[in-house]
Design a protein around this motif. Sequence first.
Motif, PDB file in Angstrom:
ATOM      1  N   SER A 213     -20.475 -14.285 -26.195  1.00 40.52           N
ATOM      2  CA  SER A 213     -19.517 -13.575 -27.049  1.00 40.52           C
ATOM      3  C   SER A 213     -20.107 -12.332 -27.705  1.00 40.52           C
ATOM      4  O   SER A 213     -19.361 -11.442 -28.117  1.00 40.52           O
ATOM      5  CB  SER A 213     -18.980 -14.518 -28.132  1.00 40.52           C
TER       6      SER A 213
ATOM      7  N   VAL B 245     -15.502 -13.313 -18.031  1.00 42.61           N
ATOM      8  CA  VAL B 245     -14.837 -12.018 -18.059  1.00 42.61           C
ATOM      9  C   VAL B 245     -14.063 -11.861 -16.750  1.00 42.61           C
ATOM     10  O   VAL B 245     -14.526 -12.318 -15.700  1.00 42.61           O
ATOM     11  CB  VAL B 245     -15.829 -10.867 -18.286  1.00 42.61           C
TER      12      VAL B 245
ATOM     13  N   THR C 220     -11.934  -1.862 -24.882  1.00 40.31           N
ATOM     14  CA  THR C 220     -12.070  -1.679 -23.438  1.00 40.31           C
ATOM     15  C   THR C 220     -12.186  -0.203 -23.071  1.00 40.31           C
ATOM     16  O   THR C 220     -11.753   0.679 -23.811  1.00 40.31           O
ATOM     17  CB  THR C 220     -10.873  -2.280 -22.685  1.00 40.31           C
TER      18      THR C 220
ATOM     19  N   VAL D  58     -15.715  -4.267 -21.529  1.00 36.99           N
ATOM     20  CA  VAL D  58     -15.076  -4.849 -22.712  1.00 36.99           C
ATOM     21  C   VAL D  58     -16.182  -5.247 -23.675  1.00 36.99           C
ATOM     22  O   VAL D  58     -17.120  -5.957 -23.315  1.00 36.99           O
ATOM     23  CB  VAL D  58     -14.159  -6.037 -22.342  1.00 36.99           C
TER      24      VAL D  58
ATOM     25  N   LYS E 231     -13.790  -6.702 -28.109  1.00 40.31           N
ATOM     26  CA  LYS E 231     -12.679  -6.587 -27.152  1.00 40.31           C
ATOM     27  C   LYS E 231     -12.115  -5.184 -27.008  1.00 40.31           C
ATOM     28  O   LYS E 231     -10.980  -5.012 -26.552  1.00 40.31           O
ATOM     29  CB  LYS E 231     -11.589  -7.618 -27.440  1.00 40.31           C
TER      30      LYS E 231
ATOM     31  N   TYR F  99     -10.595  -8.197 -19.249  1.00 41.29           N
ATOM     32  CA  TYR F  99     -10.433  -9.011 -20.454  1.00 41.29           C
ATOM     33  C   TYR F  99     -11.420 -10.164 -20.404  1.00 41.29           C
ATOM     34  O   TYR F  99     -11.936 -10.503 -19.338  1.00 41.29           O
ATOM     35  CB  TYR F  99      -9.001  -9.508 -20.620  1.00 41.29           C
ATOM     36  N   ARG F 100     -11.651 -10.735 -21.567  1.00 41.23           N
ATOM     37  CA  ARG F 100     -12.669 -11.779 -21.673  1.00 41.23           C
ATOM     38  C   ARG F 100     -12.108 -13.001 -22.392  1.00 41.23           C
ATOM     39  O   ARG F 100     -11.239 -12.880 -23.247  1.00 41.23           O
ATOM     40  CB  ARG F 100     -13.910 -11.253 -22.403  1.00 41.23           C
ATOM     41  N   ASP F 101     -12.671 -14.154 -22.040  1.00 42.63           N
ATOM     42  CA  ASP F 101     -12.370 -15.414 -22.699  1.00 42.63           C
ATOM     43  C   ASP F 101     -13.700 -15.973 -23.179  1.00 42.63           C
ATOM     44  O   ASP F 101     -14.463 -16.532 -22.380  1.00 42.63           O
ATOM     45  CB  ASP F 101     -11.676 -16.376 -21.725  1.00 42.63           C
ATOM     46  N   ASN F 102     -13.994 -15.815 -24.447  1.00 41.24           N
ATOM     47  CA  ASN F 102     -15.293 -16.230 -24.963  1.00 41.24           C
ATOM     48  C   ASN F 102     -15.435 -17.757 -25.004  1.00 41.24           C
ATOM     49  O   ASN F 102     -16.557 -18.266 -24.959  1.00 41.24           O
ATOM     50  CB  ASN F 102     -15.523 -15.649 -26.350  1.00 41.24           C
TER      51      ASN F 102
END
Length: 115
Positions: A30, A78, A57, A51, A55, A70-73
């Motif tokens: 993260s 990513v 970009t 990103v 967040k 986009y990312r999902d921590n």
Amino acid sequence: QVQLSESGGGLVQPGGSLRLSCAGSGFPFSTYTMSWYRQAPGKEREFIATVSSTKNTNYADSVKGRFSIYRDNVKSTVYLQMNSLKPEDTGVYYCRAQWSLYMYWGQGTQVTVSS
């Protein structure tokens, strides 16, 4: 140890879509800026999208309006959503993680756009 594992590449027709994923482990995901690069045959590796940890970009002009990063921590992953693909998008796509002087690369995933 640090690992970045890309997936989701393949063969797609012009105008099609693909979603690439890059799962990270072994580092505080993260806090890292995550980016995608690509390398076409016979060419230098080039920046595609990034990103930040907050967040924000940024995109290369060649992919603006077509690609989305986009990312999902929670999942330490990513993504790169690629729409309206063109033959010139063909190449090996690499994921990169960067924080301060620390930088890691994945092994790459092949994307081929052809009819």
